[in-house]
Structure formats: structure tokens, C-alpha cells
Design a protein around this motif. Structure first.
Motif, PDB file in Angstrom:
ATOM      1  N   SER A 104     -20.409  -0.035 -53.970  1.00  0.00           N
ATOM      2  CA  SER A 104     -20.710   1.308 -54.443  1.00  0.00           C
ATOM      3  C   SER A 104     -20.946   1.292 -55.944  1.00  0.00           C
ATOM      4  O   SER A 104     -20.440   0.440 -56.670  1.00  0.00           O
ATOM      5  N   LEU A 130     -17.839   9.292 -53.379  1.00  0.00           N
ATOM      6  CA  LEU A 130     -17.996   8.832 -52.002  1.00  0.00           C
ATOM      7  C   LEU A 130     -17.702   9.951 -51.011  1.00  0.00           C
ATOM      8  O   LEU A 130     -18.447  10.159 -50.052  1.00  0.00           O
ATOM      9  N   TYR A 163     -19.812  12.576 -46.930  1.00  0.00           N
ATOM     10  CA  TYR A 163     -19.644  11.175 -47.300  1.00  0.00           C
ATOM     11  C   TYR A 163     -20.964  10.683 -47.864  1.00  0.00           C
ATOM     12  O   TYR A 163     -21.977  10.697 -47.172  1.00  0.00           O
ATOM     13  N   ARG A 164     -20.954  10.322 -49.146  1.00  0.00           N
ATOM     14  CA  ARG A 164     -22.160   9.898 -49.855  1.00  0.00           C
ATOM     15  C   ARG A 164     -23.284  10.916 -49.667  1.00  0.00           C
ATOM     16  O   ARG A 164     -24.440  10.570 -49.458  1.00  0.00           O
ATOM     17  N   LEU A 178     -19.341   4.852 -38.607  1.00  0.00           N
ATOM     18  CA  LEU A 178     -18.782   4.901 -39.967  1.00  0.00           C
ATOM     19  C   LEU A 178     -17.349   4.391 -39.977  1.00  0.00           C
ATOM     20  O   LEU A 178     -16.953   3.666 -40.891  1.00  0.00           O
ATOM     21  N   THR A 226     -17.347   0.601 -39.921  1.00  0.00           N
ATOM     22  CA  THR A 226     -18.001  -0.148 -40.989  1.00  0.00           C
ATOM     23  C   THR A 226     -17.579   0.313 -42.386  1.00  0.00           C
ATOM     24  O   THR A 226     -17.103  -0.484 -43.191  1.00  0.00           O
ATOM     25  N   ASP A 227     -17.721   1.593 -42.670  1.00  0.00           N
ATOM     26  CA  ASP A 227     -17.491   2.095 -44.026  1.00  0.00           C
ATOM     27  C   ASP A 227     -16.060   2.539 -44.272  1.00  0.00           C
ATOM     28  O   ASP A 227     -15.636   2.648 -45.424  1.00  0.00           O
ATOM     29  N   PHE A 228     -15.319   2.833 -43.209  1.00  0.00           N
ATOM     30  CA  PHE A 228     -13.957   3.329 -43.343  1.00  0.00           C
ATOM     31  C   PHE A 228     -12.964   2.306 -42.779  1.00  0.00           C
ATOM     32  O   PHE A 228     -13.231   1.664 -41.764  1.00  0.00           O
ATOM     33  N   PRO A 248     -14.701  -2.096 -46.166  1.00  0.00           N
ATOM     34  CA  PRO A 248     -14.940  -0.647 -46.157  1.00  0.00           C
ATOM     35  C   PRO A 248     -15.100  -0.084 -47.562  1.00  0.00           C
ATOM     36  O   PRO A 248     -14.596  -0.630 -48.535  1.00  0.00           O
ATOM     37  N   ARG A 249     -15.817   1.038 -47.658  1.00  0.00           N
ATOM     38  CA  ARG A 249     -15.942   1.734 -48.941  1.00  0.00           C
ATOM     39  C   ARG A 249     -14.756   2.664 -49.183  1.00  0.00           C
ATOM     40  O   ARG A 249     -14.443   2.978 -50.318  1.00  0.00           O
ATOM     41  N   ALA A 257     -13.453  -0.196 -53.643  1.00  0.00           N
ATOM     42  CA  ALA A 257     -13.280   0.762 -52.547  1.00  0.00           C
ATOM     43  C   ALA A 257     -12.323   1.857 -52.995  1.00  0.00           C
ATOM     44  O   ALA A 257     -11.459   1.645 -53.845  1.00  0.00           O
TER      45      ALA A 257
END
Length: 229
Positions: free
Chosen positions: A2, A8, A67-68, A83, A86-88, A163-164, A196
């Protein structure tokens, strides 16, 4: 990765009720990349409900969670599930490890669910365990490790996908103070290295002290406090 300081997650006027009971009446906050935000407040104040709304697990009755820049409520169930794979990342109070799997297999599980080949997933899981000083428990099952080790395995599982945002709901609630301190040090350090964000639910000031910001949830509303010292 990011952009530094990128927003985010954003909640704006989020409302959520369960029957006649209001869990959230007007909750708002922003979470930026690389920061740790602690959600504080008494039991029943709406902390976990807010976390679940931010993670797209629960749909708010009003307001918006983005989110974003994307409204989570506008996404399909499949897109929100993706999500969360992958991202969380998620760390819960009691770890929620699969007892039949080894610690290595538990950490590799989200990678396998994302379609990663077994050998690659195992290698990445082993690297993650080693980073958290858990290489020696890779072949053990959750029932064969200590509570502190088990919670660090759960943390490795949350971080292995890169994850972000990591959502941590009372991650030290079942641990003694020493193990709790170690888990928080590892979690915040590992997250910051990866840029993150961490959204942390806790009622313990010593845990909240690891955050950059504290947001108090009370009577379904949010109020931000400055962290000093």
C-alpha cells in the motif's frame, strides 16, 4: 504494498441493530496503511460489531464501509469472501486453529484455499512460522502447543497471505500478561514491516498501548483519543 499513509478502511455513520437492540448508532473512523488502531470500550459497546462491519462480515443497516474507496455493501458475497482470503487477515481470542491439522498445515490453509500448490504453500507457511520463532512447532497439532504458541500460530496464519489489514478481536484475552505482551510485539512489528494496518479490539489499556490511535466505542458511537507516552 500500500502507498504510505493510504486510507485503507473508512467507516462513515455506520449503524447496526440486532432486533430492537442498537449495536452501532453512528460509528465513523479511518484506518491508514501501516497504523495500528485500537477499538476500546466496555463490553456490549459495539466494538466487535464495528470490527465485523469493517471486515465485511456483517452488513451495516446504514452508513457506509469502504475499503480502498470501494463500498463493501455493494460487493457480492463472493467478492467480500475473496477479500477476506487475500486482503484481510484475522486473529481471534482463542485462535480458532483446526485441531486435526498440524501448525504448519493451519498456517498453509489460507494459501491452499486461494489455490496455492501444496509445496509452495508449505514453504511459505514454514517461513512465516520461522519469522515468529515457531519453527519447532510446525509438525505439532494445536493441542500439543502452549496457549501463547497457539496464538502466535494463529497470527502466522493471519499474516501468511500478505494481508493489507489484520483484524484482531481480543487477541490476548486468553493469555497471561507475558504471552500477551509477546503476541502484541510480534503482531505490531510484523504488520508494520509489511505496511499493513491492524484494527484491534481490546478492553485492556496495556494492549491498546501498542496502537497508534485509540478509538473509544460507547453506546454505539465512536470517539477518538490521542495516544500519549
Amino acid at each position: 504494498m500500500s502507498a504510505a499513509g493510504e486510507v485503507l478502511l473508512e467507516a462513515a455513520g455506520v449503524r447496526k441493530a440486532y432486533g430492537a437492540t442498537d449495536a452501532l448508532t453512528s460509528a465513523s473512523l479511518r484506518v491508514r496503511a501501516g497504523e495500528v488502531v485500537a477499538l476500546m470500550g466496555p463490553s456490549g459497546a459495539g466494538k466487535s460489531t464495528l470490527l465485523h462491519c469493517l471486515a465485511g462480515i456483517v452488513r451495516p443497516d446504514g452508513g457506509a464501509v469502504r475499503y480502498r474507496g470501494a463500498d463493501l455493501a455493494a460487493l457480492t458475497d463472493r467478492a467480500r469472501s475473496a477479500l477476506r482470503r487475500t486482503d484481510f487477515g484475522f486473529v481471534f481470542q482463542f485462535g480458532r486453529l483446526v485441531p486435526e491439522l498440524t501448525c504448519l498445515e493451519n498456517v498453509a490453509l489460507p494459501l491452499r484455499l486461494n489455490g496455492e500448490r501444496g509445496r509452495v504453500a508449505a514453504r511459505r507457511a514454514r517461513e512465516m512460522l520461522a519469522e515468529l520463532d515457531l519453527a519447532d512447532v510446525a509438525g505439532k497439532r494445536p493441542g500439543e502447543v502452549s496457549g501463547g504458541q497457539g496464538q502466535r500460530v494463529a497470527m502466522a496464519r493471519a499474516l501468511v497471505t500478505g494481508p493489507r489489514v489484520v483484524f484482531a478481536d481480543e487477541p490476548t484475552g486468553a493469555l497471561d500478561s507475558l504471552n500477551g505482551e509477546q503476541v502484541m510485539q510480534l503482531l505490531t512489528t510484523a504488520a508494520r514491516v509489511r505496511d499493513a494496518a491492524v484494527v484491534l479490539v481490546t478492553h485492556e489499556p496495556r494492549v491498546a498501548a501498542y496502537s497508534d490511535r485509540e478509538v473509544v466505542v460507547r453506546d454505539g458511537r465512536t470517539r477518538e483519543l490521542e495516544v500519549t507516552g
